[in-house]
Design a protein around this motif. Structure first.
Motif, PDB file in Angstrom:
ATOM      1  N   GLN A  33       6.930  76.325-105.660  1.00  0.00           N
ATOM      2  CA  GLN A  33       6.260  75.244-104.943  1.00  0.00           C
ATOM      3  C   GLN A  33       7.254  74.451-104.104  1.00  0.00           C
ATOM      4  O   GLN A  33       6.939  74.045-102.971  1.00  0.00           O
ATOM      5  CB  GLN A  33       5.542  74.335-105.940  1.00  0.00           C
ATOM      6  CG  GLN A  33       4.422  75.021-106.713  1.00  0.00           C
ATOM      7  CD  GLN A  33       3.733  74.108-107.689  1.00  0.00           C
ATOM      8  OE1 GLN A  33       3.640  72.900-107.468  1.00  0.00           O
ATOM      9  NE2 GLN A  33       3.243  74.652-108.787  1.00  0.00           N
ATOM     10  N   GLN A  34       8.455  74.215-104.629  1.00  0.00           N
ATOM     11  CA  GLN A  34       9.480  73.510-103.871  1.00  0.00           C
ATOM     12  C   GLN A  34       9.931  74.332-102.674  1.00  0.00           C
ATOM     13  O   GLN A  34      10.203  73.793-101.601  1.00  0.00           O
ATOM     14  CB  GLN A  34      10.669  73.189-104.783  1.00  0.00           C
ATOM     15  CG  GLN A  34      11.736  72.288-104.151  1.00  0.00           C
ATOM     16  CD  GLN A  34      11.179  70.929-103.792  1.00  0.00           C
ATOM     17  OE1 GLN A  34      10.411  70.333-104.559  1.00  0.00           O
ATOM     18  NE2 GLN A  34      11.567  70.411-102.619  1.00  0.00           N
ATOM     19  N   TRP A  35       9.997  75.684-102.849  1.00  0.00           N
ATOM     20  CA  TRP A  35      10.392  76.553-101.730  1.00  0.00           C
ATOM     21  C   TRP A  35       9.403  76.422-100.574  1.00  0.00           C
ATOM     22  O   TRP A  35       9.798  76.391 -99.409  1.00  0.00           O
ATOM     23  CB  TRP A  35      10.467  77.990-102.234  1.00  0.00           C
ATOM     24  CG  TRP A  35      11.026  78.962-101.226  1.00  0.00           C
ATOM     25  CD1 TRP A  35      12.321  79.321-101.078  1.00  0.00           C
ATOM     26  CD2 TRP A  35      10.291  79.680-100.222  1.00  0.00           C
ATOM     27  NE1 TRP A  35      12.468  80.232-100.062  1.00  0.00           N
ATOM     28  CE2 TRP A  35      11.218  80.464 -99.508  1.00  0.00           C
ATOM     29  CE3 TRP A  35       8.953  79.740 -99.857  1.00  0.00           C
ATOM     30  CZ2 TRP A  35      10.855  81.298 -98.470  1.00  0.00           C
ATOM     31  CZ3 TRP A  35       8.584  80.562 -98.811  1.00  0.00           C
ATOM     32  CH2 TRP A  35       9.518  81.336 -98.132  1.00  0.00           C
ATOM     33  N   ILE A  36       8.123  76.334-100.917  1.00  0.00           N
ATOM     34  CA  ILE A  36       7.102  76.187 -99.873  1.00  0.00           C
ATOM     35  C   ILE A  36       7.276  74.860 -99.138  1.00  0.00           C
ATOM     36  O   ILE A  36       7.170  74.788 -97.904  1.00  0.00           O
ATOM     37  CB  ILE A  36       5.689  76.302-100.494  1.00  0.00           C
ATOM     38  CG1 ILE A  36       5.455  77.714-101.043  1.00  0.00           C
ATOM     39  CG2 ILE A  36       4.615  75.959 -99.460  1.00  0.00           C
ATOM     40  CD1 ILE A  36       4.152  77.877-101.791  1.00  0.00           C
ATOM     41  N   LYS A  37       7.587  73.805 -99.881  1.00  0.00           N
ATOM     42  CA  LYS A  37       7.787  72.485 -99.250  1.00  0.00           C
ATOM     43  C   LYS A  37       9.032  72.469 -98.378  1.00  0.00           C
ATOM     44  O   LYS A  37       9.071  71.802 -97.332  1.00  0.00           O
ATOM     45  CB  LYS A  37       7.882  71.427-100.330  1.00  0.00           C
ATOM     46  CG  LYS A  37       6.580  71.188-101.092  1.00  0.00           C
ATOM     47  CD  LYS A  37       6.771  70.126-102.173  1.00  0.00           C
ATOM     48  CE  LYS A  37       5.474  69.911-102.959  1.00  0.00           C
ATOM     49  NZ  LYS A  37       5.630  68.902-104.033  1.00  0.00           N
ATOM     50  N   ASP A  38      10.053  73.201 -98.804  1.00  0.00           N
ATOM     51  CA  ASP A  38      11.304  73.224 -98.040  1.00  0.00           C
ATOM     52  C   ASP A  38      11.248  74.135 -96.826  1.00  0.00           C
ATOM     53  O   ASP A  38      12.203  74.171 -96.043  1.00  0.00           O
ATOM     54  CB  ASP A  38      12.457  73.668 -98.948  1.00  0.00           C
ATOM     55  CG  ASP A  38      12.733  72.679-100.062  1.00  0.00           C
ATOM     56  OD1 ASP A  38      12.301  71.507 -99.931  1.00  0.00           O
ATOM     57  OD2 ASP A  38      13.330  73.084-101.083  1.00  0.00           O
ATOM     58  N   HIS A  39      10.169  74.919 -96.701  1.00  0.00           N
ATOM     59  CA  HIS A  39      10.018  75.824 -95.562  1.00  0.00           C
ATOM     60  C   HIS A  39       8.711  75.505 -94.829  1.00  0.00           C
ATOM     61  O   HIS A  39       7.709  76.213 -94.961  1.00  0.00           O
ATOM     62  CB  HIS A  39      10.025  77.288 -96.019  1.00  0.00           C
ATOM     63  CG  HIS A  39      11.346  77.742 -96.535  1.00  0.00           C
ATOM     64  ND1 HIS A  39      11.819  77.394 -97.784  1.00  0.00           N
ATOM     65  CD2 HIS A  39      12.323  78.522 -95.959  1.00  0.00           C
ATOM     66  CE1 HIS A  39      13.001  77.934 -97.974  1.00  0.00           C
ATOM     67  NE2 HIS A  39      13.339  78.610 -96.875  1.00  0.00           N
ATOM     68  N   PRO A  40       8.693  74.433 -94.084  1.00  0.00           N
ATOM     69  CA  PRO A  40       7.454  74.046 -93.372  1.00  0.00           C
ATOM     70  C   PRO A  40       7.091  75.013 -92.247  1.00  0.00           C
ATOM     71  O   PRO A  40       5.936  75.098 -91.849  1.00  0.00           O
ATOM     72  CB  PRO A  40       7.783  72.663 -92.831  1.00  0.00           C
ATOM     73  CG  PRO A  40       9.281  72.654 -92.709  1.00  0.00           C
ATOM     74  CD  PRO A  40       9.800  73.503 -93.824  1.00  0.00           C
ATOM     75  N   ALA A  41       8.076  75.743 -91.731  1.00  0.00           N
ATOM     76  CA  ALA A  41       7.780  76.693 -90.642  1.00  0.00           C
ATOM     77  C   ALA A  41       6.964  77.864 -91.194  1.00  0.00           C
ATOM     78  O   ALA A  41       7.207  78.341 -92.310  1.00  0.00           O
ATOM     79  CB  ALA A  41       9.077  77.193 -90.018  1.00  0.00           C
ATOM     80  N   PRO A  42       5.992  78.350 -90.446  1.00  0.00           N
ATOM     81  CA  PRO A  42       5.175  79.470 -90.925  1.00  0.00           C
ATOM     82  C   PRO A  42       6.015  80.726 -91.151  1.00  0.00           C
ATOM     83  O   PRO A  42       7.019  80.965 -90.468  1.00  0.00           O
ATOM     84  CB  PRO A  42       4.151  79.682 -89.804  1.00  0.00           C
ATOM     85  CG  PRO A  42       4.154  78.421 -89.017  1.00  0.00           C
ATOM     86  CD  PRO A  42       5.542  77.870 -89.121  1.00  0.00           C
ATOM     87  N   SER A  75      -2.824  82.092 -98.003  1.00  0.00           N
ATOM     88  CA  SER A  75      -2.462  80.776 -97.460  1.00  0.00           C
ATOM     89  C   SER A  75      -3.286  79.669 -98.097  1.00  0.00           C
ATOM     90  O   SER A  75      -2.760  78.593 -98.430  1.00  0.00           O
ATOM     91  CB  SER A  75      -2.657  80.784 -95.942  1.00  0.00           C
ATOM     92  OG  SER A  75      -2.349  79.522 -95.390  1.00  0.00           O
ATOM     93  N   GLU A  76      -4.591  79.940 -98.304  1.00  0.00           N
ATOM     94  CA  GLU A  76      -5.446  78.929 -98.936  1.00  0.00           C
ATOM     95  C   GLU A  76      -5.059  78.690-100.394  1.00  0.00           C
ATOM     96  O   GLU A  76      -5.114  77.552-100.877  1.00  0.00           O
ATOM     97  CB  GLU A  76      -6.910  79.359 -98.843  1.00  0.00           C
ATOM     98  CG  GLU A  76      -7.464  79.392 -97.427  1.00  0.00           C
ATOM     99  CD  GLU A  76      -8.880  79.924 -97.385  1.00  0.00           C
ATOM    100  OE1 GLU A  76      -9.421  80.279 -98.472  1.00  0.00           O
ATOM    101  OE2 GLU A  76      -9.463  80.004 -96.284  1.00  0.00           O
ATOM    102  N   LYS A  77      -4.654  79.734-101.086  1.00  0.00           N
ATOM    103  CA  LYS A  77      -4.341  79.607-102.514  1.00  0.00           C
ATOM    104  C   LYS A  77      -2.975  78.949-102.753  1.00  0.00           C
ATOM    105  O   LYS A  77      -2.796  78.211-103.720  1.00  0.00           O
ATOM    106  CB  LYS A  77      -4.360  80.988-103.181  1.00  0.00           C
ATOM    107  CG  LYS A  77      -5.669  81.764-103.036  1.00  0.00           C
ATOM    108  CD  LYS A  77      -6.811  81.098-103.761  1.00  0.00           C
ATOM    109  CE  LYS A  77      -8.091  81.934-103.645  1.00  0.00           C
ATOM    110  NZ  LYS A  77      -9.246  81.305-104.331  1.00  0.00           N
ATOM    111  N   THR A  78      -2.009  79.254-101.888  1.00  0.00           N
ATOM    112  CA  THR A  78      -0.634  78.807-102.138  1.00  0.00           C
ATOM    113  C   THR A  78      -0.190  77.664-101.236  1.00  0.00           C
ATOM    114  O   THR A  78       0.800  76.984-101.551  1.00  0.00           O
ATOM    115  CB  THR A  78       0.339  79.981-101.954  1.00  0.00           C
ATOM    116  OG1 THR A  78       0.288  80.424-100.590  1.00  0.00           O
ATOM    117  CG2 THR A  78      -0.023  81.138-102.870  1.00  0.00           C
ATOM    118  N   GLY A  79      -0.861  77.471-100.110  1.00  0.00           N
ATOM    119  CA  GLY A  79      -0.414  76.469 -99.147  1.00  0.00           C
ATOM    120  C   GLY A  79       0.646  76.989 -98.197  1.00  0.00           C
ATOM    121  O   GLY A  79       1.135  76.245 -97.328  1.00  0.00           O
TER     122      GLY A  79
END
Length: 407
Positions: A33-42, A75-79
């Protein structure tokens, strides 16, 4: 009022419990979850311009297809956000992924060679490899019925190894294909190969859309093409998120996507309307022929029986006339036999003179065979022209001049 307050409180508690359950059910670890927040670029996904039903673009440039819907659900499940990057063909897309120009690629089959450098998810769709042939080959085909044929293969090289291992003495010749599945289907249509092993979903969609009228799906193999999403091994966190995102997709969501994009149009010959129409037509012709033969046989049998009775009667008359002394006795025997054959109550013999006048007549009546003399009234009876025509035509069962006697 109190009941309404209790009901609202229960609904709030249920909603809170559902939210807590969903949070607890989230398979993503805190690090992911933190990795997703730290990578805002698609995340960049390599996409082929036209690869239906898996990947394609609409007229307004929207990324769509079976793989596109699965990526949207992830994308919907993980953000995690995704951005499609277009390439002309699958080879260019795969090279871009290996070179690090894109971060992921969908609709890719895992092979031992690719597994050394790429990180694959679990399969999100499994499609059988189909045998495509021209319609002039009317039989259904399987992998053990390809002897003497030139075979093109547009699935992965892993299938060729599978084919050699399972059918080492198949007697087929594998012809190298260029241009992917489209080039393979075109080569098959013009006769460069006799059969093509191809992804069934790709073949069904292309044959239908391109309106290639001389090709058909002749069989389905036991080899399943399992399509996955691949990412680079140097970014394992992305691979973990993709795998967990796929696992979060619910069965009914998968069903909706598959029903939207998959059209596996293989039907064995015995399930087609044309086959059963032909069967019923042939059965109808056979039944009609049997009925006609039976009727003809009965008619022929009646004719044979009638002629047999006639010959038997003639034989009896001939035998009986041997004992006759006079011509009149012979005539009476003939009349008696004629009465028996026609099943009449009476038979008569008349000689018609000029002017259609009866001059002389013999008759047999009942069980006796005796001559019946003419009465004066009968001597004056004249036959009409209609009666004469009937007698000339052989219609002897007409009313005679004597109303009590028929011949």
């Amino acid at each position: 009022m109190r009941r309404s307050f209790i009901l609202i409180s229960l609904l709030v508690l249920i909603s809170m419990a559902g939210c807590n359950f969903m949070e607890a059910a989230n398979p993503l670890s805190p690090e992911e979850q933190q990795w997703i927040k730290d990578h805002p670029a698609p995340v960049t996904v390599g996409v082929v311009l036209h690869y239906p039903p898996y990947e394609t673009f609409s007229l307004n440039g929207k990324y769509q297809g079976l793989s596109a819907d699965f990526i949207r659900l992830i994308s919907e499940k993980t953000g995690l956000q995704f951005e499609p990057v277009r390439f002309r063909n699958r080879q260019e897309t795969q090279k871009a992924l290996l070179a690090g120009k894109v971060e992921a690629m969908a609709a890719l089959e895992m092979t031992p060679e690719l597994r050394e450098t790429l990180d694959f998810t679990q399969p999100y769709i499994s499609v059988p490899a189909a045998i495509i042939c021209r319609k002039e080959f009317t039989e259904d085909l399987t992998l053990d019925k390809l002897a003497g044929m030139r075979i093109g293969v547009t699935v992965s090289d892993h299938f060729i190894k599978y084919l050699h291992e399972r059918y080492p003495d198949g007697g087929y010749t594998i012809v190298p294909m260029s241009g992917g599945y489209i080039g393979g289907l075109r080569s098959l249509a013009v006769g460069d190969v006799d059969a093509l092993i191809c992804d069934m979903a790709l073949a069904s969609r292309y044959i239908a859309n391109a309106r290639i009228s001389n090709l058909r799906i002749a069989g389905v193999t036991n080899y399943s093409i399992e399509l996955r999403i691949a990412s680079r091994k140097d970014d394992p966190m992305l691979g973990n998120i993709l795998r967990k995102g796929l696992s979060m997709i619910l069965p009914h969501e998968r069903q909706v996507v598959e029903e939207e994009w998959l059209s596996l149009q293989y039907r064995p010959f015995w399930t087609s309307r044309t086959f059963w129409f032909s069967v019923f037509a042939v059965c109808g012709v056979i039944i009609a022929s049997i009925v006609l033969i039976l009727f003809w046989n009965r008619s022929l049998k009646r004719q044979v029986n009638q002629r047999t009775r006639t010959l038997s009667s003639i034989n009896r008359v001939l035998l009986d006339t041997l004992d006759c002394r006079t011509e009149q006795e012979v005539m009476l025997r003939c009349l008696a036999e004629a009465k028996a054959m026609s099943r009449s109550n009476e038979a008569f013999l008349a000689q018609i003179a000029e002017g259609r006048r009866i001059e002389r007549m013999l008759a047999v009546s009942g069980d006796t065979a005796q001559g019946v003399p003419l009465t004066p009234e009968e001597e004056t009876v004249r036959l009409s022209e209609e009666h004469l025509e009937d007698l000339r035509a052989g219609r002897t069962s007409i009313s005679a001049p004597r109303t009590a006697r028929t011949g």
